[in-house]
Design an enzyme around this catalytic site. Structure first.
Site, PDB file in Angstrom:
ATOM      1  N   ASP A   4      40.959  -9.181  52.595  1.00 47.67           N
ATOM      2  CA  ASP A   4      41.424  -8.565  54.031  1.00 47.67           C
ATOM      3  C   ASP A   4      40.749  -8.657  54.583  1.00 47.67           C
ATOM      4  OD1 ASP A   4      43.145  -8.364  51.773  1.00 47.67           O
ATOM      5  OD2 ASP A   4      42.548  -5.936  51.516  1.00 47.67           O
ATOM      6  N   HIS A  27      48.659  -7.896  56.246  1.00 45.54           N
ATOM      7  CA  HIS A  27      48.121  -6.816  56.871  1.00 45.54           C
ATOM      8  C   HIS A  27      47.953  -5.311  57.355  1.00 45.54           C
ATOM      9  CE1 HIS A  27      44.396  -4.668  53.889  1.00 45.54           C
ATOM     10  NE2 HIS A  27      43.784  -4.422  54.869  1.00 45.54           N
ATOM     11  N   HIS A  31      45.632  -1.495  60.637  1.00 39.96           N
ATOM     12  CA  HIS A  31      45.576  -0.639  59.195  1.00 39.96           C
ATOM     13  C   HIS A  31      45.599   1.506  58.969  1.00 39.96           C
ATOM     14  CE1 HIS A  31      41.869  -0.391  56.328  1.00 39.96           C
ATOM     15  NE2 HIS A  31      42.773  -1.490  55.658  1.00 39.96           N
ATOM     16  N   HIS A  88      35.961  -8.625  51.738  1.00 40.78           N
ATOM     17  CA  HIS A  88      36.655  -8.701  52.743  1.00 40.78           C
ATOM     18  C   HIS A  88      35.346  -9.767  53.944  1.00 40.78           C
ATOM     19  CE1 HIS A  88      37.774  -5.014  51.521  1.00 40.78           C
ATOM     20  NE2 HIS A  88      38.893  -4.674  52.453  1.00 40.78           N
TER      21      HIS A  88
END
Length: 250
Positions: free
Chosen positions: A61, A112, A116, A206
């Site tokens: 991510d 994604h 965010h 990540h």
């Protein structure tokens, strides 16, 4: 949502944990997706048979970032496919070459959001903008619009699901998290992943944090030793295909 695999939990307990994590949506497991075959949506994807193989999906991510190139080198060397849920602001826009490389090397490119936010805490118009802007940026660089998205922190609801459906996006959560945002200890990241890994699992990492990419070779080697086959998320669901708006979680 950051949960361990729930298969051994009582249903009521599992439902409570899911609600407390920020996601109270009904979810679909990879095995359920495989049973609900939509072959016309599968295209030419060649995938292992995850009904018989012990499959697991590596996902990353919030990239691309400064460590993504090294990660791609490792995945190429180990011949492991992965799924990248890319972030727009300060990532896609700063590293277009890495976005193209991720796609060129056969990994799954996914959405994604742009900046965010917790999608359950912003307006429907903002949800649509966050996802649409990232869709357009990825399509411009790769020639292909993503079919998967991961809501930040796993937070989703009926509104997010409806907008995702409109945009042709399925939602993908996870079953394994190393909480690599909270440590730079690569050995600890590796241990956390290995402790939680299970068949049909989806591993959340990540590639933007310093400790994560150095942990990846050891994760791959040990899971292979345990008999796992690495797949992308679409391969994990095959011969079914991710359906827009549906929330997938092992």
């Amino acid at each position: 949502m950051r949960l361990r695999k729930m298969s051994a939990l009582l249903p009521a307990t599992a439902a409570l944990l899911l609600a407390l994590s920020g996601c109270s949506m009904e979810t679909t497991s990879p095995s359920e997706a495989r049973a609900d075959v939509v072959p016309q949506a599968l295209g030419g994807l060649e995938a292992p048979d995850c009904e018989t193989a012990k499959c697991i999906a590596l996902t990353f991510d919030a990239g691309p970032g400064e460590h993504t190139g090294r990660l791609l080198d490792i995945l190429a060397e180990k011949e492991v496919p992965a799924t990248f849920f890319l972030l727009g602001k300060n990532h896609i826009e700063r590293h277009p070459g890495l976005v193209r490389r991720i796609a060129r090397e056969g990994h799954e490119v996914a959405n994604h959001t742009w900046s965010h936010p917790r999608l359950t805490e912003v307006s429907p118009d903002r949800v649509r903008e966050e996802l649409s802007r990232t869709q357009e940026a990825i399509e411009k660089l790769t020639g292909r619009r993503p079919t998967l998205m991961r809501p930040p922190q796993g937070r989703t609801d009926d509104t997010v699901s409806g907008i995702s459906r409109d945009l042709g996006l399925a939602q993908v959560l996870w079953s394994v998290t190393a909480k690599d945002y909270s440590t730079t200890d690569s050995a600890l990241i590796r241990k956390r992943v290995l402790d939680q890994a299970d068949r049909d699992g989806i591993i959340l990492l990540h590639d933007i944090y310093d400790g994560t990419v150095p942990a990846v070779p050891g994760i791959i080697d040990e899971l292979r030793r345990r008999g796992y086959t690495f797949v992308t998320v679409p391969q994990l669901l095959a011969p079914g295909a991710a359906q827009p708006g549906t929330v997938y979680k092992p």
